[in-house]
Write a protein that holds these residues in place. Structure first.
Motif, PDB file in Angstrom:
ATOM      1  N   ILE A 588      17.940  22.251 -49.071  1.00  0.00           N
ATOM      2  CA  ILE A 588      18.303  21.030 -49.382  1.00  0.00           C
ATOM      3  C   ILE A 588      19.980  20.906 -49.465  1.00  0.00           C
ATOM      4  O   ILE A 588      20.539  21.753 -50.176  1.00  0.00           O
ATOM      5  CB  ILE A 588      17.934  20.419 -51.028  1.00  0.00           C
ATOM      6  CG1 ILE A 588      16.332  20.398 -50.756  1.00  0.00           C
ATOM      7  CG2 ILE A 588      18.412  19.142 -51.207  1.00  0.00           C
ATOM      8  CD1 ILE A 588      15.777  20.063 -52.266  1.00  0.00           C
ATOM      9  N   PRO A 589      20.676  20.415 -48.669  1.00  0.00           N
ATOM     10  CA  PRO A 589      22.289  20.227 -48.680  1.00  0.00           C
ATOM     11  C   PRO A 589      22.579  19.753 -50.225  1.00  0.00           C
ATOM     12  O   PRO A 589      22.248  19.132 -50.985  1.00  0.00           O
ATOM     13  CB  PRO A 589      22.436  19.236 -47.559  1.00  0.00           C
ATOM     14  CG  PRO A 589      21.278  19.009 -46.902  1.00  0.00           C
ATOM     15  CD  PRO A 589      20.102  19.341 -47.737  1.00  0.00           C
ATOM     16  N   VAL A 590      23.724  20.517 -50.385  1.00  0.00           N
ATOM     17  CA  VAL A 590      24.537  20.472 -51.652  1.00  0.00           C
ATOM     18  C   VAL A 590      25.827  19.445 -51.218  1.00  0.00           C
ATOM     19  O   VAL A 590      26.693  19.726 -50.725  1.00  0.00           O
ATOM     20  CB  VAL A 590      25.096  21.553 -52.045  1.00  0.00           C
ATOM     21  CG1 VAL A 590      25.868  21.222 -53.678  1.00  0.00           C
ATOM     22  CG2 VAL A 590      23.981  22.573 -52.551  1.00  0.00           C
ATOM     23  N   PRO A 591      25.579  18.025 -51.737  1.00  0.00           N
ATOM     24  CA  PRO A 591      26.716  17.101 -51.125  1.00  0.00           C
ATOM     25  C   PRO A 591      28.031  17.455 -51.248  1.00  0.00           C
ATOM     26  O   PRO A 591      28.818  17.293 -50.420  1.00  0.00           O
ATOM     27  CB  PRO A 591      26.171  15.631 -51.811  1.00  0.00           C
ATOM     28  CG  PRO A 591      24.922  15.779 -52.327  1.00  0.00           C
ATOM     29  CD  PRO A 591      24.585  17.461 -52.266  1.00  0.00           C
ATOM     30  N   ALA A 592      28.539  18.031 -52.552  1.00  0.00           N
ATOM     31  CA  ALA A 592      29.907  18.207 -52.865  1.00  0.00           C
ATOM     32  C   ALA A 592      30.426  19.288 -51.797  1.00  0.00           C
ATOM     33  O   ALA A 592      31.624  19.469 -51.729  1.00  0.00           O
ATOM     34  CB  ALA A 592      29.877  18.637 -54.289  1.00  0.00           C
ATOM     35  N   THR A 593      29.597  20.264 -51.401  1.00  0.00           N
ATOM     36  CA  THR A 593      30.172  21.407 -50.614  1.00  0.00           C
ATOM     37  C   THR A 593      29.866  21.580 -49.334  1.00  0.00           C
ATOM     38  O   THR A 593      30.432  22.200 -48.303  1.00  0.00           O
ATOM     39  CB  THR A 593      29.565  22.748 -51.389  1.00  0.00           C
ATOM     40  OG1 THR A 593      28.212  22.792 -51.296  1.00  0.00           O
ATOM     41  CG2 THR A 593      30.222  22.992 -52.763  1.00  0.00           C
ATOM     42  N   ASP A 594      28.650  20.703 -48.859  1.00  0.00           N
ATOM     43  CA  ASP A 594      28.034  20.406 -47.387  1.00  0.00           C
ATOM     44  C   ASP A 594      28.647  19.456 -46.768  1.00  0.00           C
ATOM     45  O   ASP A 594      28.741  19.390 -45.493  1.00  0.00           O
ATOM     46  CB  ASP A 594      26.551  20.716 -47.210  1.00  0.00           C
ATOM     47  CG  ASP A 594      26.132  21.865 -47.731  1.00  0.00           C
ATOM     48  OD1 ASP A 594      26.671  22.916 -48.199  1.00  0.00           O
ATOM     49  OD2 ASP A 594      24.803  22.212 -47.831  1.00  0.00           O
ATOM     50  N   CYS A 595      28.714  18.286 -47.467  1.00  0.00           N
ATOM     51  CA  CYS A 595      29.080  16.883 -46.803  1.00  0.00           C
ATOM     52  C   CYS A 595      30.268  16.267 -47.650  1.00  0.00           C
ATOM     53  O   CYS A 595      31.212  17.052 -48.138  1.00  0.00           O
ATOM     54  CB  CYS A 595      27.968  16.077 -46.971  1.00  0.00           C
ATOM     55  SG  CYS A 595      26.438  16.689 -46.335  1.00  0.00           S
ATOM     56  N   MET A 596      30.470  15.047 -47.692  1.00  0.00           N
ATOM     57  CA  MET A 596      31.300  14.181 -48.427  1.00  0.00           C
ATOM     58  C   MET A 596      32.694  14.855 -48.473  1.00  0.00           C
ATOM     59  O   MET A 596      33.599  15.248 -48.939  1.00  0.00           O
ATOM     60  CB  MET A 596      31.037  14.278 -49.927  1.00  0.00           C
ATOM     61  CG  MET A 596      29.615  13.712 -50.459  1.00  0.00           C
ATOM     62  SD  MET A 596      29.320  13.954 -52.122  1.00  0.00           S
ATOM     63  CE  MET A 596      30.493  12.865 -52.615  1.00  0.00           C
ATOM     64  N   ALA A 597      33.089  14.255 -46.851  1.00  0.00           N
ATOM     65  CA  ALA A 597      34.576  14.681 -46.480  1.00  0.00           C
ATOM     66  C   ALA A 597      35.043  13.485 -45.663  1.00  0.00           C
ATOM     67  O   ALA A 597      35.926  13.682 -44.714  1.00  0.00           O
ATOM     68  CB  ALA A 597      34.656  16.142 -45.948  1.00  0.00           C
ATOM     69  N   VAL A 598      34.632  12.371 -45.845  1.00  0.00           N
ATOM     70  CA  VAL A 598      34.936  11.352 -45.148  1.00  0.00           C
ATOM     71  C   VAL A 598      36.208  11.043 -45.219  1.00  0.00           C
ATOM     72  O   VAL A 598      36.879  10.675 -46.270  1.00  0.00           O
ATOM     73  CB  VAL A 598      34.084   9.840 -45.369  1.00  0.00           C
ATOM     74  CG1 VAL A 598      34.415   8.852 -44.324  1.00  0.00           C
ATOM     75  CG2 VAL A 598      32.388  10.391 -45.405  1.00  0.00           C
TER      76      VAL A 598
END
Length: 1319
Positions: A588-598
């Motif tokens: 399960i991806p971790v939003p703060a470290t895998d994503c959320m870089a828009v």
């Protein structure tokens, strides 16, 4: 110059050679070569006709009579010939004049593509099934609306949109796609002949219908090898900054809609007619109480003429409404309906005191139940003295209204916070035709609207592509490779790629896009200029694979960058955890470290140039620099000559970032470059923490570092960080940070020993904690509360408890110098400090953090704060929290020169003369400091305790940087030339390494490590070569029999083990010099390795045995300096204002306007110009006149008028102010009547102001034939002052009419020119 094709036809354009047979070296983009037929070759016949050859001559004899006759005939013939010649010549010149007149009017302009005489008008009609192929010999001018299935332009075919000189055409072309290749060309206007009419290309079709073209897909304009795309709309300013603040409805204090709030009676608001400020809010229960009616009567009687009054009934108001009150409302407000107002009737009024019935707007509605309405509404529009229109509306019914956003148009507290305003409409439009809602496989679980827009893709070896002043709307698709404008693997598109005229996009308006704005993919040397991206999904200006270099982004604007689904870094929280198709297994991806870089600007390689850009309202970051370990996407497998993270930074100059959540500017991280697997289940291209920016000369780590320069960054209203910058060497200068959660954070290149040590510096910069820009709730502004120096309601970066910091120290080494900090004021709910530390910091921190020449304003309560247990800080017990420290080089922070500042409970750095600063939770000490890096093997969850021999009662317990790591690391900061003991909460590690960090030659400490008494040791020394991990100059330590012997031989490789206490003693003494900011010596990292052999499993804590035996009395090796006296000379930034137009000069002006009570107390009234104070104590008016054309400033007149001399002042204002002058006026004392309103109109007011019964008046005006936007009038109610007001007045504006002293230097334009030369 002409060229011919195989059919003998001249081509429409002469095209450049770029590895393609369809181009010719003579092409000049935008220049249309007129298609005149070549001159005919001279024939052999004509050659013979013009040649000369000898002829035989005959001789004849004539008589005298015959000769006379012959002479007479000759003269007659000559006369006739002359007359004939004259008539012929006259006819010729008349004809020539006519022809020239016609040609001058109707001759085609060779710069305009639609005026090419070879073009044929083309009208394909409305046929959605027609598949058009424009090929060799086809040269079409589109003159009317058309709908076709598709258009392919190839083999020299040409399509041009027709135009008119008056711009009267309106052509719409609907098609599923346009493909341009192999010599084909599409032109709408040209660089030197802008398109004047309206041209629209509509790309239609659904994602689940029709054929999909290879590479390009659906709904596209595609340019392949040999294709030409030239689109050039009418030139207009792309975007600029507001020159005046626009709040809701353009009103300084917001539009006023007064509504029934279920308070019975008459609800009344009084508004200032000059400023639109709400002066009074009252409710009068005239339904129940006669006294309330009398109170309303007195309230209206006391109002000054000209005041705006809004009244609305709540429930009912007439039962106890007295006739005298009704008469007052009629007399003073002009009401005609109040007299007959009935029970529970809805009544609303907006009027002007003593303005009569013509100034009154009112309405009445009978009582109706809630389901049937019954709304009474009154509304009027007014103008402030600044010329801003505002409306006042009164409702006698509850209505929910959504306020508009605040748009700041001012420089606030020295920081340019003017909002960006852009033009989205252009006369050339490319748009996608959309469905009403989301459908098919278009990520409808995240979007309720159609996201399958059009797209433009340009591929390698195109002939010519230049796009300027084009609007792209509803473009992009939530599919990889489908973007509004996409340069796809084009390679070099400037001179390096063989293009004489480098490729550019200029003045594009890309809005309501469904996937990015402009994608630069495997493309170098592109210029993106004056382009707006508004309301878009995913990274907006996007450099894709990590290989894109030498691209220049100049004066672009990105607004409202929202999450998309394409890449993990585009996604928000819900998208990140939902989209798991490409992860491995059940991860399960971790939003703060895998994503959320828009991000608005996603810069995947440092060798690109950013000049004059703005990013506002990004979901995560405004500008994000990241560093690919290797090329990704379709560039995977390419071998880079230099790693991006080692490559020097391109130009970064004068960029602004605001209103983003994570950071305005973010320099850190990379993306994952491997597919998901069991070893690493994360998705390909998710955010990754492995890359570190460490630029070196020629990207060679063996060569010197090259400092990355961030020059002129303005970052404000970002929730977390104004800027987060990791790496080194990095210099931030001439920058401003305001209203951010944290202004600027520096994070080091990495952890020792992978990082050799680098530096980060910020200089000549301004930090504002909470400015006078109070913000406006909405958009990214999710948090509101009280704050600032006046503790007023405002937007907050996080919730009300978040500790606001100006500069944040993470690890280091950093240097803060020549910086100014202002307005850091705590509240009862939170700490606020100018300098702070990363909270919950488990990382190392270095004593080489240096601060010098800093200045703190009067409203800075905490110069520095080390944190305390509580919200956000938690227990403050991690290793970095405890070891927080910096060096105050010159005493500008603490008042003590050459001291170190650490946490108050850190006894590793103390001595008896240290000074506690309790409110900072800090201790200030003299001394010399370094670090010991302790690493153990295979000892997870082991806690280390280090104790200084002088303070055994105050040990420091360290958890390690990562307790779960195989090799735990501990990095305590220690005072040099002292003794320490080290203990463990478990069995002693069998292998331990001790590194000397930031030790200069001959620096030393003594350490005693706790082991079981039966332990045997092998201790070795060596220099670790960081780059390859090898050891050199290895030496064995030899045992000694006493501590005294060890002390005598501390420079030798010896150790002593005291089996009675279990302490292994040795000296850590540096043998080699350390250079610059390196952690280690020039010979390598000096390392001691201890291998212990024991079968004991006991806990190795020797504290009880070690002390008091090894206790030493505390002493100061370096005495504490005396506290400095006086102000710090030369401290703080020398710049007063930080703007996005640094080539322009601004005059800082401050007014200090005391209240009546403050005046009686003796407070001065002050006008300050560029730091020079002009004070006055007596009642009256201070008037200063400043030349608007002189820099820094020239005062031309100073006058003080008493209130008795108002008529003289009015005459002076009307007749004696020289042109091109700035007028500054401030009053002192109560103003009963100041009759100068008319004279202020000529100096910039939009209308005469009400200057009766005022406490204070301040005015900024201009004398001249120009109405600048900065003219302002401020007034306060009787007995009140205006406090401190600050304005920044622009000097030498073009409108002032100043004499030209020379060309203004534009650093931004110089840099742009430099990039084009570099290309």
């Amino acid at each position: 110059m002409h060229a011919t094709n195989s059919r003998g036809h001249s081509p429409a354009f002469l095209q450049p050679q770029n590895g393609n047979s369809h181009r010719s070296s003579g092409y000049v983009p935008g220049k249309v070569v007129p298609l005149r037929p070549p001159p005919p070759p001279k024939s052999q016949a004509s050659a013979k006709f013009t040649s000369t050859r000898p002829e035989a001559r005959a001789t004849f004899a004539f008589s005298s009579e015959e000769q006379a006759q012959r002479e007479s005939r000759k003269q007659k013939r000559h006369k006739n010939t002359f007359i004939c010649f004259a008539i012929t010549s006259f006819s010729f010149f008349v004809a020539l004049a006519v022809i020239l007149g016609i040609s001058s009017k109707y001759a085609p302009d060779e710069n305009c593509p639609d005026q090419n005489p070879r073009l044929r008008n083309w009208d394909p009609g409305q046929d959605s099934a027609k598949q058009v192929v424009i090929k060799e010999g086809d040269m079409f001018r589109l003159t009317s609306d058309a709908t076709v299935n598709s258009i392919v332009i190839k083999d020299g075919g040409l399509l041009v949109f027709g135009d008119d000189k008056d711009g009267s055409r309106n052509i719409t072309l609907r098609t599923r796609y346009i493909l341009i290749k192999d010599g084909g060309a599409l032109h709408i206007g040209a660089e030197n002949c802008r398109y004047k009419s309206k041209a629209t290309i509509v790309l239609y079709g659904k994602s689940d219908e029709g054929e999909s073209m290879p590479t390009f897909g659906k709904k596209f304009i595609g340019v392949e090898a040999g294709g030409t795309l030239e689109l050039h709309g009418a030139q207009k300013a792309s975007w600029t900054l507001l020159v005046r603040t626009l709040n809701s409805s353009g009103l300084t204090f917001g539009s006023h809609a007064f509504e029934k709030d279920f308070s019975r009676g008459l609800n009344v608001r009084v508004i200032d007619q000059d400023t639109a400020k709400i002066l009074e809010i009252e409710r009068f229960d005239t339904h129940e109480y006669h006294n309330e009616s009398r109170r309303l009567q007195k309230f209206l009687r006391d109002q000054d003429p000209g005041r705006i009054v809004a009244i609305a009934v709540g429930d009912s108001a007439v039962k106890s409404l007295l006739q005298g009150t009704i008469q007052m409302i009629q007399d003073r407000l002009g009401s005609k309906l109040i007299q007959g107002l009935g029970y529970r009737q809805a009544w609303a009024l907006v009027g002007v005191i003593d303005g009569g019935s013509t100034s009154c707007n009112e309405s009445v509605r009978n009582y109706e139940n809630h389901s049937s309405g019954g709304k009474a509404l009154a509304q009027r529009e007014f103008y402030t003295v600044d010329g801003q229109k505002f409306s006042v509306t009164a409702y006698s019914e509850w209505i929910e209204e959504t306020p508009q956003f605040l748009h700041m148009g001012e420089i606030i507290d020295g920081v340019d916070m003017r909002a960006e305003v852009g033009i989205l409409t252009q006369n050339i439009v490319i748009r996608g035709e959309m469905e009403d809602s989301c459908y098919a496989e278009n990520q409808c679980q995240f979007f309720d609207y159609d996201t399958f827009g059009g797209h433009v893709m340009i591929k390698k070896n195109f002939t010519s592509v230049h796009l300027s002043h084009v609007e792209l709307k509803h473009m992009g698709q939530q599919h990889l490779g489908r973007y509004p404008v996409h340069f796809h693997l084009c390679g070099d598109v400037d001179y390096k790629g063989g293009y004489r005229h480098a490729t550019f996009v200029d003045g594009l308006s890309i809005h309501h896009s469904f996937s990015r704005c402009i994608t630069v993919h495997g493309t170098n040397g592109l210029l993106i200029k004056d382009t707006i991206g508004f309301d878009t999904l995913g990274h907006c200006f996007f450099l894709e694979d990590g290989i894109e270099q030498r691209n220049t982004l100049f004066h672009n604007l990105g607004l409202l960058t929202k999450p998309g689904t394409l890449l993990p870094t585009d996604r928000n929280n819900s998208m990140c955890t939902t989209m798991r198709e490409k992860v491995f297994g059940n991860y399960i991806p971790v939003p703060a470290t895998d994503c959320m870089a828009v991000s608005t600007f996603w810069i995947a390689h440092p060798n690109n140039n950013l000049i004059n850009n703005a990013a506002a309202g990004s979901q995560d970051a405004g500008i994000w620099y990241l560093f690919h370990k290797e090329p990704t996407g379709e560039s995977s497998g390419l071998q880079l000559l230099a790693k991006p993270e080692l490559t020097p930074l391109g130009i970064f100059y004068n960029n602004r970032v605001h209103s983003s959540f994570k950071a305005g500017l973010f320099i850190d991280k990379g993306v994952k470059t491997t597919n998901a697997s069991a070893a690493d289940p994360r998705e390909y291209l998710c955010l990754d923490n492995s890359a570190r920016f460490r630029p070196h000369q020629d990207a060679d780590p063996e060569k010197p570092r090259v400092a990355a320069l961030i020059d002129r960054l303005i970052a404000f209203k970002n929730n977390d960080n104004g800027a987060w910058v990791r790496g080194g060497d990095i210099v931030v200068q001439n920058s401003a940070f305001a209203d951010n959660g944290i202004g600027l954070t520096f994070a080091s290149d990495g952890s020792f020993p992978s990082d050799e040590g680098s530096s980060q510096e910020v200089s000549e910069s301004l930090f504002i904690g909470e400015s006078r820009n109070y913000g406006f709730q909405g958009g990214q502004n999710k948090y509101v509360g009280t704050g600032g120096i006046d503790q007023k309601p405002r937007t907050l970066p996080r919730n009300r408890t978040f500790p606001i910091r100006g500069f944040q120290i993470y690890d280091g080494p950093i240097h803060v110098t020549r910086c100014t900090f202002k307005q850091y004021v705590p509240t009862p709910d939170r700490h606020t400090s100018a300098i702070g530390f990363l909270m919950k910091n488990s990382w190392q921190i270095t004593p080489r953090n240096n601060i010098s020449l800093v200045k703190f304003g009067p409203h800075v309560s905490l110069n520095v704060f080390f944190g305390k247990p509580g919200p956000w800080f938690e227990d403050c017990e991690l290793d970095g929290d405890k070891n927080s420290i910096f060096h105050d080089i010159d005493g500008s922070v603490t008042g003590y020169k050459d001291v170190y500042v650490g946490r108050i409970d850190n006894y590793l750095i103390r001595h008896p003369s240290c000074v506690n600063v309790t409110k900072w939770n800090a201790v200030v000490c003299s001394g010399n400091y370094a670090q010991v890096y302790v690493q153990t093997w295979s000892t997870q969850n082991l806690t280390m305790t280090i104790t200084r021999d002088e303070y055994p009662a105050y040990p420091m317990v360290l958890r390690g940087i990562n307790q779960k790591a195989t090799f735990p690391q501990y990095q305590p900061v220690i005072m040099l030339e002292k003794g320490y003991t080290i203990h463990w909460n478990g069995p002693a590690p069998k292998t331990a390494f001790l590194y000397l960090i930031n030790f200069n030659k001959n620096d030393w400490i003594r350490v005693g490590l706790c082991y079981p008494s039966n332990t045997s040791f092998q201790v070795t020394f060596g220099f670790l070569q960081r780059h390859n991990g090898s050891l050199s100059k290895m030496e064995e330590y030899e045992p000694l029999h006493s501590l005294e012997e060890l002390q005598r031989k501390q420079s030798e490789r010896k150790f002593y083990f005291d089996s009675s206490t279990g302490l292994l003693f040795l000296y850590l003494k540096a043998k080699s010099h350390r250079d610059g900011h390196s952690y280690c010596s020039s010979q390598g990292c000096e390392r001691v390795k201890i291998q212990a052999a024991t079968d004991s499993k006991d806990i190795s804590n020797c504290m009880a045995k070690a002390y008091p035996q090894y206790y030493r009395k505390p002493s100061a090796l370096k005495p504490m300096p005396s506290m400095l006296k006086g102000l710090c000379q030369g401290c703080g930034t020398h710049q007063v204002v930080f703007t996005s137009d640094p080539h322009r000069s601004y005059l800082p002006v401050q007014f200090q306007s005391p209240s009546q009570a403050e005046t009686q107390r003796g407070d001065l009234s002050v006008i300050s110009i560029n730091g020079t104070d002009f004070t006055f104590r007596s009642e009256g008016v201070l008037l200063l006149v400043v030349d608007a054309c002189s820099v820094p400033f020239r005062l031309t007149e100073k006058k003080i008028f008493s209130f008795a001399d108002v008529s003289l002042m009015e005459e002076y204002l009307k007749t004696s102010i020289p042109p091109r002058s700035i007028v500054l006026l401030s009053t002192r004392g109560e103003i009963k009547q100041l009759n100068i309103s008319d004279s202020l109109v000529s100096l910039g007011l939009a209308k005469p102001a009400n200057l009766y019964n005022k406490g204070s008046t301040i005015f900024l005006g201009f004398s001249g034939n120009f109405k600048p936007s900065w003219t302002k009038l401020f007034t306060s109610p009787a007995r009140e002052g205006l406090g401190l007001l600050e304005q920044f007045v622009p000097l030498q504006l073009d409108g002032y009419g100043c004499p030209r002293a020379g060309t203004v230097r534009r650093r931004d334009l110089e840099l742009l020119k430099q990039t084009s030369k570099a290309h």
